[in-house]
Structures are given as C-alpha cells and as structure tokens.
Design a protein around this motif. Structure first.
Motif: not given
Length: 1011
Positions: A128-132, A141-144
């Motif tokens: 599970y990582v946060p990315v744009n 614009t971050f989502g997981i």
C-alpha cells in the motif's frame, strides 16, 4: 520554512550503476555501520516498514535522492533490505523494487512516499503506497494505491487499477498518504492513513482493496498525531505508533514544531477508542520520524530513519533499527522507550570550542516552536539549514533587540567566537528573518555585562560563518546582543533574527598542571573533575573527562597513566599519574577523620548570587580510604547519603538563600567536620515598564524584582543602543519617539526590553507623509489581512484587502487634530492581471475625499492630475490644500461578481501641505546657587514675528514670549546638589503669513555638581 516533509516539486536523478551493483551484495557488520543500516551515504532510505515472512525480516523503504542542498523530498522509487539475523548487522540490499509509474498506469513519477507491505489473507503480499494520480483534478492529487506480488520482493503489479483512497473518492480535503495496514488475528483487514494531524481509519474487504463502510476520523486518544501511523497487535491489544509533533517548551514530545517524536496509543479494538500512552522515541536527527514495529524470532524491533549517514540531512535520510522492549507488569503492556544505537557519548575530541559545554539561553524564551535553542551549540552547520536547525526569534512580536547567551559552570578564558547567521528575507522589510542590523559581544565581569575588548569587527551577512577575535577575557557568561533589521516606518517594525551555530573558542594556556593521585589495589582512583590551566600569572580550572580505568590495571601495586580530555584544550589529551598502593594491613588503627569540601558550580552573577541552578559538589578525601560514605543536606532537609563515593553532586534549584552541609565517614567510622556553604540563587529577571505623561512629555520607568532586588534601570531613545542610566523621568521633544527601558537586578539578571511609544505632540509642526500618525479604518477587511498595513510605511509585506467582496469599498485615515494636506497616494495590491477576472486587482476607478466638517459631508478633493492604477509604484494625486481630520480613498472594485477582482492596498500615503518654518532655538545650561543646581534655559527668536516658547524640563515648566530678533532666559531650581545630564524640550508657536505653525525644539544640558 517548511510545513511538512511532503511538499516540493522538481526531482533530481542521482546514483550510479556501480553503486547499485555494489548494493546488491550483503551488507556485513564490518562493512557498514550498525546504524544506519547503510551509513556510508552511497544510498539513502526512509519511511521504513517491517515484514516477517519465512524466517526473514524485511524492511521496505523509500529512497531519498535529494542533492546535498535540495530542500525537498526527491523520492522516485522504493527499495528493501532483508536479514535472517538482525543482531548480526548483516542486511541484503534490494534496490529499485518498485517505481510508481511502472506499476500504476494512473500515477505520475516521483513522490514515492511511505507505504507498507503486508501478507494478505490469501498468502500474497500487498504493498500500500501513496502516489500522485495523474488525471486527478482534486486540490491534493495523492491517492493510495495497492500493488500485489507472490513474493515480498516482487515483481509487483497493480491490484486495484486505481487508487482505493483519494480526495475525489472520499470527498475529503485530507492529505491521503502514509497508509498502514493490519491483518489481525481474526483475519480482518484494517487500514489507517493520514497526515497534517488528520488520522483516518477503515476496514478493507478480504480482497485487500475494497473499503467496508465509510472511513472513521480518529479525533481523540492519539495526542499530537501528525503522520506516519503504524498499526499492530500484541496479546489481544491493538497498538498504534505514530509521528507526533505536539511541540512546546513543556512538551514531552519535542520543543520544536519541525521535529517529531514517536508516540503510541492502545485500544481493545481496531478502531479504538484509543488511549494515549506516551513517547517511545525522542526526535531524531532528521525533522521527520517514521516508526515500524514487528516481532521476529521472539524479539521485538522498531525501524525508523535518521539523518546520521555520511552526507545525510532532513531530505537524505537513512533507515536504522533497534530492539523494542516491553513492560509486561502493566495492562496493557507498556512499550519502553527505545534505546537507540550506537550510543551517543559526548564528543571528547580535543578542540578549542567550549560552546558545547555551555548552557544556552535567549531573550525570547520560551523560544518560538519552529526553532530550537539546542541547535546553537550542537556543532552542526548544514548546507541547507531549516528550522529547527537554528535559534530564531521570528514571531508576531519582534522587538528591536534580542540576545543569545552561554553560561558555564566554571569560568573559561576565551578570545574568539564564530557565528553563523541565517535569513529568509533581505534586511529592510521589517518582517521575516533578516541579517542583524548590528551586534556586539558582551562578557560577564564582576556583576556587569561589558563589551569584549578590541573586537576585530562584527560582520552581519548570512553568506558565511564569521569569526570575531578579541583580547582574552575570563568569564563564566557570554552574550551576543543582536539588533534587528528595521524597516523605514516610524516607529519602525523589525525583522526576526536567527543563528544556526555559535562557537566560542578558548584561549590556549601556556601550560597545564600535572595531575597525580593515588589509590589502593582494586579501587578506582579519585581523579579530579578539573585541571589547572596556566595563563601567565592567571590560573583557571577547566573540566576534564577521564578515560575509564581498566580494572586489570588496578590489580597490583605500581604506577599507571590515565588519559583525559580537557574542555577547550586543543593541543591534545592530558595524562594523570595514578599511584596504586597495597592496601593497609588488616587491624591497622585508623583514627584520622576524612576531610570534605564543598564547591558551588553554576553561572555566577553579581554580589555572590548565582543566576542558574547550582550544583553542590562535595568532595571527600582521607589518608587511607579512597571511597567512603558522603552525605549532603540542603536547607532544612534530611541528610542524604551516598556509599562508596569520593565525590557527590546535588542540585539546588530553589530561589533565594539555601544553606548546604556535607560530611564524610570513612571505613573506620571516623566522621569529618561538616563543610558548610550558603547558596544564593536568583534566576528570575526583573520587570520594567514605562508610562508616558503628555504633561511635560516624559516617560517614567518603574521596575520590580522579587529576588535579589533592582540594581539599575537604563533607557535609550528610538534605538536600543547608547544606553543611559535612568535617574529621572525621560523628557523628549515633540516628535514621535520610542523610549526603550531595561532593568538589572543585583544578581545581574537583565529584564526583557520594554518599549514605550511617545506620540507626536498635538502642536508639533507636521511635514512629509503624515499617514502613519493617522488611525486607519475600512469598509471591509478580509480575515487574513489587516487595515493597519495601509500606513505601516512599508511598500511590501502586509496588505489590506477585501476579497471576495467587490463593489464600492473605502479606506480612511483619521487624525486626532486638524491637518492641512495637498497630496496623497495609494499603492494597490495585485495578485492577478486584469483579464483574470479574479483575485486581487486594482480598482476600476477611485477618488480621494476629505471630510468637510462645516458641511458635515465627504467632498471630493480638487485633483490636479489623473488617478492611476499601478501596483508597482505609488499612485500620487496632487490637489488644492484642504484642512480636515479625515481623508479616504473611495474605490470601485474591478470585478462585478464575488471574488471577481477585489480591491486591496499595500500603502496609503498623505502629505502635509508645506508651511513656513519658525526660525527659533533653545539652549540649556546650569549654575550653582547656595549649593543647589539651577537650570537656565535660553529661548532665541530669530524670526520676524513674535514667538511663544512652551518649555518643559525634568524639574518644571516655563513659558516665554519672545519678540522678533530677541532672546529670553528663564531659570528652574532643581534643589539638587548633583544635577545629572538631561534634556530640555520646548514647543515654539507663532503665525507666519497668517498661518499658525509650531516647531518642536530640544537642548541637552551637562551634569553639574555643586559643593
């Protein structure tokens, strides 16, 4: 300054193929530091996770790739480390495991922030990582995202085909990052995430990607939560560790807001309610902190990151790991504070810098939480410093002068300093943090602060560390007094100040006294805590830190040498000779009592007072025993005994006078005579305040002190320099002034600076821009703006604005008297071009109006030129002179709709119409009459019209009417045998060309003694 470690833009590609190839090899304990895991700076790592699988402990982490001076987190990929034996220090590095754009087609490159790898209910591994999100239109614009693999080391593929959490999915305005996921003992899946003090939680379905119900916002029980949550269980209790930054001078977490500690909370269920349990990791060397906790092979571990690797900083972090221990005597079990490795002992490298051994303090305590007083003498100078890498003073209250100070428990002999100033704005704005306008070094000598002799100069730039040399002085206290940079306002506003590092260097002695002592076989020697340094005829005692003596060296009689490091001695280490004696044969009589002496160690003030808490050091000696029973009693307290000792310390903190006793008892029971000392402590500065009296235009000072008593009051007019002793109310002329006051108590504590504003005299002659003496008001002011910005005499910085309001708006200047003006100007504030149709845009049209008291109405001025709309220069408008008490700018906003172009002003100026000046002057002297001083004031009228002089002295007022081209003298009895120097003020009034005009005057007079 930064708000969070998640902001920034450009990415920088770093690294080399050779380094990546080398990184594939196991990291042996001999090839790498124990902590960080990679400590040589070849690869940086951050935001660790812990995963246990099949006898292997994995750390998955981000990779910091920022350059040495880049103040941004450049994170393009994730990596991992693995080991089967954490205690061995052997880790295998697995670089470049995953990049956002390679796995998630919907993601942008970069911003590979903190995530977590867990083993799912199906046996596969989920990251599970946060990315744009590339196509997101959300403000953030971050989502997981979730990647899946059959192995902890990949390869990884997108599991959900898009983010499972984002602003657009949840409809929130949160920073959706830092996910932590737990598969609990019941097989249920829980996810926590969040930053900027917002923590959210939800359950996930067995598919590891679908949210069950609506997320919960956790609002209590997680005190100080900032980010980096880590969820795990132990013995049926849920634990939540996280990065906290509830900062403040009394915080149990951190004194500085840009540091984070690791705290934790417990709950009986996965969604709480949570109970805060305390701190388990103090702030590390990087501003951010991130925990990961797991059990492996029966032991518990916590991974975290620091800036301790070679070349490390806040944006080049490196993962470390240490054992985590439990206290199972409590329910739920308590996590003990983590003991980080390697141990951080004091740096005993021989050097002349004695600042690390001093206690640092500052005039602005409690220090604003974005700064850190301990940074002053930590011997760290970063290429890209950020708060809290420095002491600083920026806050809403910025006085013209600040000081930073070092106190030593023993006197030091010093001859130079090195200081590194920091700024974020150029001098002259009266805001931000700027170079000091000037500064001076002062040392404590006999109860007074004195300027250091013959300084080499006081540079103020922030581009390098500056060295200042001076003639050597012996002192226990040193202070750098810093004058802040002002703007052009009257009275001025001041920028803040900041110092990243302040070194103080000791003069090097001609010689060091030899140390010889003795002990008995098997007994550690009683080595002195200080050695004597010789400077010509002067001798001072400098603290020394001795190496531990190996017990094997004490097994037999003989002679040995022990090395030590002396604080401030740069020539090398010193040696002590220890004679090891055979023990006295059993049964030998011992009738001689030991001796004991008391030292009082602390910052010495004046008249026998200490200005810090005092360490009471009792040292016992005996003709036979090296160690014995040592007892100390303070005040009315009981005796406190320490066995098998030769030196015992206790600290006295109570203000006032405390009696201290010490005694020693040897092995034979002989008791020493009691050593007695009296400790006088006053650590509290006095208070001083001023009050202005319009009658006589004087400022009266009063001071109080609850400790040693007020010793003196000093004053300075306009700038906090050129201080004078306060002996009588301070008289000033008719202009605007600021009278600065400070007080000193007998112990030497100096009060905070007190400033009393003196308004313009009601009959003072007005010239130039008189807007600053007016009171501004407005039709409307946005919540983040201030109408007082329009006449602060600064063309930059703070502004007044009306966003989102449009339509007709006005700003008004009101004076407390009638004024005659013939010119005014407005500098408009703009943050959007005209064609943007939004934000702040100069008004479509505007005009100046004055208040006509006769008609009781606002009237347009008779302008002689156009009304401009510039936001770069002041739009000046000249008009026929008007006499009024109010002037306003009436504006029609550019926009028609709310937010569509609102009006704003940086500065509103108004100029007094020129009137002929009065040609007059006064002078003052004194004479002695019958043993008392009489003040004589002479008023001279050099004009062609009669002038009335209203004269004010510290000892009375007089009035004189003087004809043209004449003079007149008046006397004032002071009734003083010793007249101190002072100032006489006067207001000259007359009518020139039919217009009433006034002129403020002043004259100084010297001191006189009448005997």
């Amino acid at each position: 300054m930064i708000r969070s470690h998640r902001h920034g833009v450009a990415a920088t590609a770093v690294g080399a193929a050779a380094l990546l190839v080398a990184a594939l090899l196991p990291l042996s304990a001999s090839a790498a530091t124990d902590n960080p895991i990679i400590g040589d700076g070849t690869v940086y790592s951050a935001d660790p996770t812990l995963l246990v699988d099949d006898g292997t402990l994995y750390i998955h982490a981000g990779r910091d790739e920022a350059g040495p001076t880049t103040n941004d987190f450049i994170m393009n990929e994730w990596q991992a480390f693995s080991t089967t034996d954490p205690a061995s220090g052997q880790w295998e590095h697995h670089p470049s495991l995953m990049r956002p754009e390679d796995v998630f087609e919907w993601a942008t490159p970069g911003r590979a922030y903190a995530g977590q790898v867990v083993k799912g209910v199906d046996g596969r591994f989920y990251w599970y990582v946060p990315v744009n999100e590339a196509a997101s239109t959300s403000p953030d614009t971050f989502g997981i995202g979730v990647a899946v693999s059959d192995s902890p080391l990949g390869p990884w593929t997108d599991h959900a085909g898009g983010p499972i959490v984002s602003q657009s999915i949840l409809g929130n305005d949160a920073h959706n990052i830092d996910p932590t996921v737990l598969v609990d003992g019941d097989g249920k899946v829980w996810m926590y995430w969040g930053s900027f003090s917002r923590l959210m939680a939800t359950q996930l379905d067995d598919d590891m990607k679908t949210l069950v119900g609506s997320p919960t916002t956790i609002t209590s029980g997680v005190d100080g939560f900032f980010e980096a949550a880590w969820l795990f269980t132990r013995n049926g209790t849920y634990y939540l560790a996280y990065a906290a930054n509830n900062a403040g001078p009394d915080s149990s977490c951190t004194p500085a807001v840009y540091h984070a500690c690791i705290a934790y909370s417990t709950a009986s269920g996965p969604l709480g309610p949570w109970t805060y349990q305390g701190r388990i990791l103090a702030p590390v060397s990087s501003t951010t902190s991130h925990p990961a906790i797991a059990e492996f092979e029966g032991s518990w571990y916590m991974a975290y990151h620091t800036a301790d690797a070679v070349g490390g900083n806040h944006f080049r972090r490196s993962v470390a790991i240490d054992v985590l221990e439990w206290d199972d005597t409590q329910t739920p079990a308590r996590i003990k504070p983590v003991v980080t490795t390697p141990a951080r002992d004091a740096d005993l490298t021989p050097r002349s810098n004695v600042a690390p051994w001093a206690a640092a303090s500052a005039s602005n305590e409690p220090i604003p939480t974005q700064y850190w007083i301990d940074a002053l003498n930590d011997e760290i100078v970063r290429p890209n410093p950020l708060p809290p890498d420095m002491w600083g003073s920026w806050s809403s209250v910025r006085p013209p002068q600040q000081w930073i100070q070092y106190d030593w428990t023993r006197p030091v002999r010093i001859d130079s300093v090195r200081i590194d100033f920091w700024r974020d704005t150029a001098p002259g704005s009266g805001d931000g943090v700027a170079d000091p306008a000037s500064w001076v070094l002062q040392y404590w000598d006999g109860g007074l602060w004195k300027d250091v002799p013959n300084p080499s100069g006081y540079p103020t730039t922030t581009t390098q560390m500056h060295e200042v040399t001076f003639d050597a002085v012996t002192t226990s206290r040193l202070r750098a007094v810093l004058n802040a940079s002002p703007n052009a306002a009257t009275p001025p506003q001041y920028s803040g100040l900041a110092v990243e590092e302040w070194e103080v260097h000791a003069a090097q002695p001609d010689s060091v006294d030899q140390v010889r002592t003795s002990t008995t076989v098997g007994v550690q020697p009683a080595l002195p805590d200080a050695v004597a340094l010789n400077f010509g005829e002067e001798k001072i005692l400098a603290p020394v830190h001795w190496d531990q003596v190996d017990a094997a060296d004490l097994a037999t009689a003989g002679e040995l040498s022990v090395a030590g490091s002396v604080e401030g001695y740069a020539a090398g280490r010193v040696d002590a000779t220890v004679i090891v004696r055979e023990p006295v044969p059993p049964g030998t009589p011992d009738t001689a009592a030991p001796e004991v002496r008391i030292e009082t160690l602390g910052a010495q003030g004046g008249s026998g007072w200490f200005v810090t808490p005092v360490t009471i050091r009792a040292t016992a000696s005996d003709d036979r025993d090296v160690r014995m029973r040592v007892e100390i009693a303070t005040g009315a307290g009981e005796w406190t005994a320490t066995e098998d000792a030769y030196r015992v310390d206790t600290v006295v903190t109570d203000e006032g006078v405390t009696a201290v006793q010490a005694r020693a008892t040897d092995a034979a029971g002989n008791v020493s005579a009691a050593a007695i000392a009296e400790v006088r402590i006053d650590t509290t500065a006095p208070q001083v305040a001023g009050s202005f009296s319009p009658e006589g235009r004087t400022v009266t000072a009063t001071a109080s002190d609850a400790g040693s008593g007020v010793a003196a009051i000093e004053y300075a007019v306009d700038a906090p320099t050129g201080w004078q002793p306060y002996l009588a109310p301070v008289a000033v002329d008719g202009a605007r002034h600021v009278v600065h006051l400070r007080a000193r108590d007998v112990a030497g504590n100096v009060s905070a600076l007190s400033s009393t504003a003196v308004p313009l005299s009601p009959d003072a002659h007005l010239t130039g821009n008189i807007a600053p003496i007016a009171t501004p008001t407005a039709s409307y002011t946005s919540g983040w703006n201030s109408v007082t910005a329009v006449n602060d005499e600064s063309l930059t910085g703070a502004s007044w604005g009306t966003w989102p309001n449009v339509g007709e708006q006005w700003v008004q200047l009101a004076w407390d008297r009638e004024v005659t003006i013939d010119r005014a100007g407005v500098l408009f504030f703009r943050d959007q071009p005209d064609d943007a149709g939004g934000g702040m845009i100069p008004p479509r049209e505007w005009r100046l109006q004055y208040y006509d008291a006769t008609a009781a109405a606002w009237t347009d001025v008779a302008a002689t030129g156009p009304y401009g709309r510039s936001s770069d220069t002041v739009n000046e408008v000249a008009f026929a002179p008007v006499t009024t008490t109010k002037l306003r700018a009436l504006m029609q906003a550019w926009g028609q709709d709310s937010g569509g172009g609102s009006s704003g002003i940086l500065e509103f100026q108004a100029w007094a119409a020129e009137t002929p000046p009065i040609d007059a002057e006064i002078s003052a002297t004194s004479r002695c009459v019958a043993g008392s001083a009489v003040l004589v004031v002479t008023a001279k009228n050099a004009d062609a019209v009669p002038i009335v002089f209203d004269i004010t002295t510290p000892y009375g007022r007089r009035s004189a009417s003087v004809q043209p081209e004449a003079s007149s003298s008046t006397s004032v009895s002071t009734r003083l045998a010793a007249l101190p120097a002072g100032v006489v003020t006067a207001t000259a009034s007359g009518r020139i060309d039919g217009a009433a005009t006034t002129l403020p005057l002043s004259a100084s007079f010297p001191a006189r003694t009448c005997r």
